[in-house]
Motif scaffolding. Structure first.
Motif, PDB file in Angstrom:
ATOM      1  N   UNK A  19      57.249  47.154  46.508  1.00 40.45           N
ATOM      2  CA  UNK A  19      57.157  48.509  47.066  1.00 40.45           C
ATOM      3  C   UNK A  19      58.356  49.348  46.630  1.00 40.45           C
ATOM      4  N   UNK A  20      59.549  48.777  46.736  1.00 44.38           N
ATOM      5  CA  UNK A  20      60.766  49.494  46.331  1.00 44.38           C
ATOM      6  C   UNK A  20      60.760  49.760  44.831  1.00 44.38           C
ATOM      7  N   UNK A  52      51.915  53.614  48.184  1.00 44.60           N
ATOM      8  CA  UNK A  52      52.603  52.516  47.505  1.00 44.60           C
ATOM      9  C   UNK A  52      52.094  51.187  48.062  1.00 44.60           C
ATOM     10  N   UNK A  53      52.262  50.136  47.284  1.00 42.05           N
ATOM     11  CA  UNK A  53      51.938  48.792  47.738  1.00 42.05           C
ATOM     12  C   UNK A  53      52.768  48.459  48.972  1.00 42.05           C
ATOM     13  N   UNK A  54      52.128  47.830  49.938  1.00 46.42           N
ATOM     14  CA  UNK A  54      52.839  47.442  51.164  1.00 46.42           C
ATOM     15  C   UNK A  54      53.284  45.986  51.081  1.00 46.42           C
ATOM     16  N   UNK A  65      67.832  52.215  57.831  1.00 49.32           N
ATOM     17  CA  UNK A  65      66.693  51.640  57.125  1.00 49.32           C
ATOM     18  C   UNK A  65      65.768  52.748  56.637  1.00 49.32           C
ATOM     19  N   UNK A  66      65.359  52.649  55.378  1.00 43.35           N
ATOM     20  CA  UNK A  66      64.345  53.531  54.793  1.00 43.35           C
ATOM     21  C   UNK A  66      63.093  52.677  54.674  1.00 43.35           C
ATOM     22  N   UNK A  67      62.049  53.085  55.385  1.00 40.22           N
ATOM     23  CA  UNK A  67      60.865  52.248  55.584  1.00 40.22           C
ATOM     24  C   UNK A  67      59.623  52.936  55.030  1.00 40.22           C
ATOM     25  N   UNK A  87      60.460  47.482  54.166  1.00 39.94           N
ATOM     26  CA  UNK A  87      61.761  48.116  53.950  1.00 39.94           C
ATOM     27  C   UNK A  87      61.874  48.485  52.475  1.00 39.94           C
ATOM     28  N   UNK A  88      62.157  49.771  52.204  1.00 39.09           N
ATOM     29  CA  UNK A  88      62.341  50.246  50.839  1.00 39.09           C
ATOM     30  C   UNK A  88      63.803  50.251  50.431  1.00 39.09           C
TER      31      UNK A  88
END
Length: 113
Positions: A19-20, A52-54, A65-67, A87-88
């Motif tokens: 995801x990130x 985006x893919x989870x 946290x950037x989620x 979590x990204x």
């Protein structure tokens, strides 16, 4: 990664997950600005405008946290919450984060340094 809110510039470290990596690929095309607003008294949330893919896991968030939420929303936590999230990234210095993010609706720009 750089996160800009008004005059505030926050640096964040991307997570090591697919995801990130997708988020980084998106940012490589140019900065992404998201209209975000407070939700629940512990986060800012806004629509990413794409999916985006989870990689959801049961986690308890921490300030900074950037989620990725539901694959198509970005949240920045200034409080805590436990749920299935991806979590990204993590803001390197979340000191006074709620104040830095501002009140109500704000524009937040995500970019690569």
């Amino acid at each position: 990664m750089k996160i800009t809110v008004g005059d505030e510039e926050l640096l964040a470290t991307l997570e090591d997950n697919s995801s990130a990596r997708e988020f980084k690929e998106l940012l490589a095309q140019g900065p992404v600005t998201i209209e975000m607003e407070d939700y629940g008294g512990f986060e800012k949330v806004g629509p990413l405008g794409t999916t985006l893919t989870r990689n959801d896991q049961q986690i308890t968030t921490e300030p900074g946290d950037v989620i990725l939420y539901q694959g198509n929303q970005i949240t920045i936590y200034y409080g805590t919450n436990t749920w299935n999230f991806t979590r990204l990234a993590k803001i390197d210095d979340p000191t006074d984060l709620q104040a830095k993010l501002g009140e109500g609706r704000v524009q937040v720009t995500f970019s690569l340094e």
